[in-house]
Design a protein around this motif. Structure first.
Motif, PDB file in Angstrom:
ATOM      1  N   SER A   1      -6.169   0.083   0.134  1.00 38.03           N
ATOM      2  CA  SER A   1      -5.623  -0.396  -1.123  1.00 38.03           C
ATOM      3  C   SER A   1      -4.588   0.535  -1.744  1.00 38.03           C
ATOM      4  CB  SER A   1      -6.759  -0.656  -2.118  1.00 38.03           C
ATOM      5  OG  SER A   1      -6.294  -1.434  -3.187  1.00 38.03           O
ATOM      6  N   GLY A   2      -4.790   1.845  -1.664  1.00 39.46           N
ATOM      7  CA  GLY A   2      -3.796   2.772  -2.190  1.00 39.46           C
ATOM      8  C   GLY A   2      -3.545   2.583  -3.668  1.00 39.46           C
ATOM      9  N   THR A   3      -2.383   2.077  -4.021  1.00 36.47           N
ATOM     10  CA  THR A   3      -2.032   1.823  -5.421  1.00 36.47           C
ATOM     11  C   THR A   3      -2.607   0.511  -5.945  1.00 36.47           C
ATOM     12  OG1 THR A   3      -0.002   0.617  -4.881  1.00 36.47           O
ATOM     13  CG2 THR A   3       0.162   3.024  -5.069  1.00 36.47           C
ATOM     14  N   GLY A   4      -3.085  -0.345  -5.052  1.00 35.21           N
ATOM     15  CA  GLY A   4      -3.592  -1.654  -5.474  1.00 35.21           C
ATOM     16  C   GLY A   4      -2.515  -2.682  -5.700  1.00 35.21           C
ATOM     17  N   ALA A   5      -1.261  -2.380  -5.346  1.00 34.05           N
ATOM     18  CA  ALA A   5      -0.156  -3.277  -5.658  1.00 34.05           C
ATOM     19  C   ALA A   5      -0.358  -4.684  -5.107  1.00 34.05           C
ATOM     20  CB  ALA A   5       1.154  -2.689  -5.122  1.00 34.05           C
ATOM     21  N   LEU A   6      -0.833  -4.798  -3.871  1.00 33.30           N
ATOM     22  CA  LEU A   6      -1.004  -6.118  -3.264  1.00 33.30           C
ATOM     23  C   LEU A   6      -2.171  -6.878  -3.877  1.00 33.30           C
ATOM     24  CD1 LEU A   6      -0.321  -5.068   0.428  1.00 33.30           C
ATOM     25  CD2 LEU A   6       1.186  -6.430  -1.039  1.00 33.30           C
ATOM     26  N   ALA A   7      -3.296  -6.186  -4.095  1.00 29.57           N
ATOM     27  CA  ALA A   7      -4.455  -6.855  -4.687  1.00 29.57           C
ATOM     28  C   ALA A   7      -4.186  -7.260  -6.132  1.00 29.57           C
ATOM     29  CB  ALA A   7      -5.675  -5.937  -4.619  1.00 29.57           C
ATOM     30  N   PHE A   8      -3.559  -6.382  -6.921  1.00 26.00           N
ATOM     31  CA  PHE A   8      -3.255  -6.721  -8.314  1.00 26.00           C
ATOM     32  C   PHE A   8      -2.307  -7.913  -8.386  1.00 26.00           C
ATOM     33  CE2 PHE A   8      -4.023  -2.006  -9.373  1.00 26.00           C
ATOM     34  CZ  PHE A   8      -5.329  -2.253  -9.751  1.00 26.00           C
ATOM     35  N   GLU A   9      -1.323  -7.941  -7.504  1.00 27.39           N
ATOM     36  CA  GLU A   9      -0.376  -9.058  -7.500  1.00 27.39           C
ATOM     37  C   GLU A   9      -1.099 -10.359  -7.154  1.00 27.39           C
ATOM     38  OE1 GLU A   9       3.132 -10.093  -8.710  1.00 27.39           O
ATOM     39  OE2 GLU A   9       3.090  -7.992  -8.062  1.00 27.39           O
TER      40      GLU A   9
ATOM     41  N   GLN B   1      -9.116  10.154  -6.012  1.00 23.64           N
ATOM     42  CA  GLN B   1      -8.229  10.024  -7.170  1.00 23.64           C
ATOM     43  C   GLN B   1      -7.626   8.619  -7.247  1.00 23.64           C
ATOM     44  OE1 GLN B   1      -7.975  12.321  -4.743  1.00 23.64           O
ATOM     45  NE2 GLN B   1      -7.517  14.364  -5.570  1.00 23.64           N
ATOM     46  N   ALA B   2      -7.196   8.115  -6.096  1.00 21.55           N
ATOM     47  CA  ALA B   2      -6.608   6.776  -6.064  1.00 21.55           C
ATOM     48  C   ALA B   2      -7.644   5.714  -6.400  1.00 21.55           C
ATOM     49  CB  ALA B   2      -5.994   6.510  -4.695  1.00 21.55           C
ATOM     50  N   ASN B   3      -8.855   5.864  -5.859  1.00 23.66           N
ATOM     51  CA  ASN B   3      -9.906   4.888  -6.131  1.00 23.66           C
ATOM     52  C   ASN B   3     -10.269   4.858  -7.619  1.00 23.66           C
ATOM     53  OD1 ASN B   3     -12.135   3.048  -4.993  1.00 23.66           O
ATOM     54  ND2 ASN B   3     -13.265   4.528  -6.229  1.00 23.66           N
ATOM     55  N   GLN B   4     -10.357   6.036  -8.245  1.00 20.34           N
ATOM     56  CA  GLN B   4     -10.690   6.088  -9.664  1.00 20.34           C
ATOM     57  C   GLN B   4      -9.618   5.397 -10.501  1.00 20.34           C
ATOM     58  OE1 GLN B   4     -13.498   7.128 -11.353  1.00 20.34           O
ATOM     59  NE2 GLN B   4     -12.387   6.074 -12.992  1.00 20.34           N
ATOM     60  N   LEU B   5      -8.347   5.585 -10.128  1.00 21.38           N
ATOM     61  CA  LEU B   5      -7.276   4.948 -10.889  1.00 21.38           C
ATOM     62  C   LEU B   5      -7.267   3.438 -10.679  1.00 21.38           C
ATOM     63  CD1 LEU B   5      -5.147   5.629 -12.909  1.00 21.38           C
ATOM     64  CD2 LEU B   5      -3.539   6.071 -11.049  1.00 21.38           C
ATOM     65  N   LEU B   6      -7.620   2.980  -9.481  1.00 23.50           N
ATOM     66  CA  LEU B   6      -7.767   1.536  -9.268  1.00 23.50           C
ATOM     67  C   LEU B   6      -8.813   0.958 -10.215  1.00 23.50           C
ATOM     68  CD1 LEU B   6      -7.804   1.318  -5.360  1.00 23.50           C
ATOM     69  CD2 LEU B   6      -5.951   0.580  -6.869  1.00 23.50           C
ATOM     70  N   THR B   7      -9.948   1.644 -10.345  1.00 24.85           N
ATOM     71  CA  THR B   7     -11.017   1.187 -11.242  1.00 24.85           C
ATOM     72  C   THR B   7     -10.531   1.165 -12.681  1.00 24.85           C
ATOM     73  OG1 THR B   7     -12.674   2.112  -9.738  1.00 24.85           O
ATOM     74  CG2 THR B   7     -13.381   1.654 -11.990  1.00 24.85           C
ATOM     75  N   THR B   8      -9.814   2.209 -13.082  1.00 22.52           N
ATOM     76  CA  THR B   8      -9.280   2.278 -14.442  1.00 22.52           C
ATOM     77  C   THR B   8      -8.284   1.155 -14.697  1.00 22.52           C
ATOM     78  OG1 THR B   8      -9.571   4.682 -14.500  1.00 22.52           O
ATOM     79  CG2 THR B   8      -7.999   3.730 -16.067  1.00 22.52           C
ATOM     80  N   ASN B   9      -7.421   0.881 -13.736  1.00 24.68           N
ATOM     81  CA  ASN B   9      -6.418  -0.164 -13.916  1.00 24.68           C
ATOM     82  C   ASN B   9      -7.045  -1.553 -13.995  1.00 24.68           C
ATOM     83  OD1 ASN B   9      -4.272   1.608 -14.048  1.00 24.68           O
ATOM     84  ND2 ASN B   9      -3.788   1.459 -11.867  1.00 24.68           N
ATOM     85  N   LEU B  10      -8.095  -1.794 -13.230  1.00 23.61           N
ATOM     86  CA  LEU B  10      -8.796  -3.077 -13.359  1.00 23.61           C
ATOM     87  C   LEU B  10      -9.385  -3.229 -14.758  1.00 23.61           C
ATOM     88  CD1 LEU B  10     -10.645  -3.345  -9.911  1.00 23.61           C
ATOM     89  CD2 LEU B  10      -8.736  -4.761 -10.711  1.00 23.61           C
ATOM     90  N   ALA B  11      -9.936  -2.148 -15.298  1.00 21.50           N
ATOM     91  CA  ALA B  11     -10.482  -2.191 -16.659  1.00 21.50           C
ATOM     92  C   ALA B  11      -9.370  -2.423 -17.677  1.00 21.50           C
ATOM     93  CB  ALA B  11     -11.226  -0.895 -16.957  1.00 21.50           C
ATOM     94  N   THR B  12      -8.220  -1.789 -17.482  1.00 23.14           N
ATOM     95  CA  THR B  12      -7.079  -1.982 -18.382  1.00 23.14           C
ATOM     96  C   THR B  12      -6.648  -3.441 -18.420  1.00 23.14           C
ATOM     97  OG1 THR B  12      -6.292   0.275 -18.004  1.00 23.14           O
ATOM     98  CG2 THR B  12      -4.675  -1.332 -18.789  1.00 23.14           C
TER      99      THR B  12
ATOM    100  N   MET C   1       0.814  -1.172   0.000  1.00 22.93           N
ATOM    101  CA  MET C   1       0.000   0.000   0.000  1.00 22.93           C
ATOM    102  C   MET C   1       0.836   1.203   0.000  1.00 22.93           C
ATOM    103  SD  MET C   1      -2.538   1.877   1.805  1.00 22.93           S
ATOM    104  CE  MET C   1      -2.007   2.940   2.651  1.00 22.93           C
ATOM    105  N   LYS C   2       1.854   1.947   0.907  1.00 27.07           N
ATOM    106  CA  LYS C   2       1.257   3.057   0.375  1.00 27.07           C
ATOM    107  C   LYS C   2       1.136   4.362   1.082  1.00 27.07           C
ATOM    108  CE  LYS C   2      -1.265  -0.833  -0.337  1.00 27.07           C
ATOM    109  NZ  LYS C   2      -1.396  -1.890  -0.298  1.00 27.07           N
TER     110      LYS C   2
ATOM    111  N   PRO D   1       3.557   2.294  -4.049  1.00 27.59           N
ATOM    112  CA  PRO D   1       3.333   0.847  -3.957  1.00 27.59           C
ATOM    113  C   PRO D   1       4.232   0.198  -2.911  1.00 27.59           C
ATOM    114  CG  PRO D   1       3.816   1.544  -6.232  1.00 27.59           C
ATOM    115  CD  PRO D   1       4.160   2.688  -5.330  1.00 27.59           C
ATOM    116  N   THR D   2       3.760  -0.920  -2.356  1.00 22.64           N
ATOM    117  CA  THR D   2       4.677  -1.803  -1.651  1.00 22.64           C
ATOM    118  C   THR D   2       5.780  -2.163  -2.633  1.00 22.64           C
ATOM    119  OG1 THR D   2       2.932  -2.700  -0.239  1.00 22.64           O
ATOM    120  CG2 THR D   2       4.898  -4.045  -0.513  1.00 22.64           C
ATOM    121  N   THR D   3       7.024  -2.068  -2.235  1.00 24.51           N
ATOM    122  CA  THR D   3       8.142  -2.209  -3.178  1.00 24.51           C
ATOM    123  C   THR D   3       8.182  -3.591  -3.816  1.00 24.51           C
ATOM    124  OG1 THR D   3       9.686  -2.999  -1.494  1.00 24.51           O
ATOM    125  CG2 THR D   3       9.490  -0.600  -1.779  1.00 24.51           C
TER     126      THR D   3
END
Length: 208
Positions: free
Chosen positions: A72-80, A97-108, A1-2, A45-47
């Motif tokens: 969640s922050g950057t989502g690094a742990l959940a995405f991994e 802002q962070a939440n919106q980018l998490l949503t965008t990254n899941l869509a990506t 996180m973050k 992100p968590t490194t």
């Protein structure tokens, strides 16, 4: 996180012209994919080094798990986790802002087995549970006493499956004492792994 600052990211003002940083997924189906990270104060992100260690710890358990990423922050742990075979993840992030980018990254990533929630973690955990979790990522803002509050909330209602795993990332501290103070049931948790890298302490616990 973050979030490493003392003030919650949601209360910080962010200039629209700020550029995005990136995080890199280091294993699984999305290995080496890079995702933008909002440039919010204290958000990172968590490194890679820590994530590689943590997910080596989690390798025997991760496939098919239902995950909760509390801060969640950057989502690094959940995405991994999702990249490595987790069945579902709920990502909690109050900063818009962070939440919106998490949503965008899941869509990506064309990921359909995760959902973001623009909500404070403790507000989420105060609700009646709609599902239970195999794995919880608990990486709150440092030095704000949120670990003890979140552990209490997780155990007040039946959020956790028997044998659930709890990953905790924090500033260096006596984490065992903190979480044992949080709730009497915590004394039965098993500490599976623990390590400190620089100014970050990270541990993996398992419920009975």
């Amino acid at each position: 996180m973050k979030h490493r600052s003392r003030k919650p990211v949601s209360k910080q003002k962010v200039h629209a012209s700020q550029r995005h940083s990136q995080l890199r997924i280091i294993g699984g189906q999305w290995r080496s994919r890079k995702l933008p990270v909002a440039d919010l104060p204290g958000l990172r992100p968590t490194t890679d080094r820590i994530r590689e260690t943590v997910f080596n710890w989690l390798a025997p358990y991760i496939n098919g798990t239902t995950c909760l990423d509390c801060f969640s922050g950057t989502g690094a742990l959940a995405f991994e986790a999702l990249s490595r075979g987790a069945a579902w993840a709920d990502l909690l992030e109050i900063a818009p802002q962070a939440n919106q980018l998490l949503t965008t990254n899941l869509a990506t990533l064309h990921c359909q087995n995760a959902q973001t929630h623009a909500i404070d973690c403790l507000q989420w955990l105060a609700k009646p549970p709609t599902k239970t979790y195999d794995l919880v990522f608990l990486d709150p803002p440092f030095n704000q006493g949120l670990i003890i509050k979140t552990v209490q909330a997780l155990l007040t209602q039946p959020w956790l499956k028997p044998g659930a795993l709890i990953y905790i990332e924090s500033e260096p501290c006596d984490l065992d004492q903190i979480i044992n103070t949080a709730h009497e049931d915590v004394q039965h948790w098993s500490l599976l792994k623990s390590k400190t890298t620089g100014n970050v302490q990270y541990c993996l616990y398992q419920l009975p």
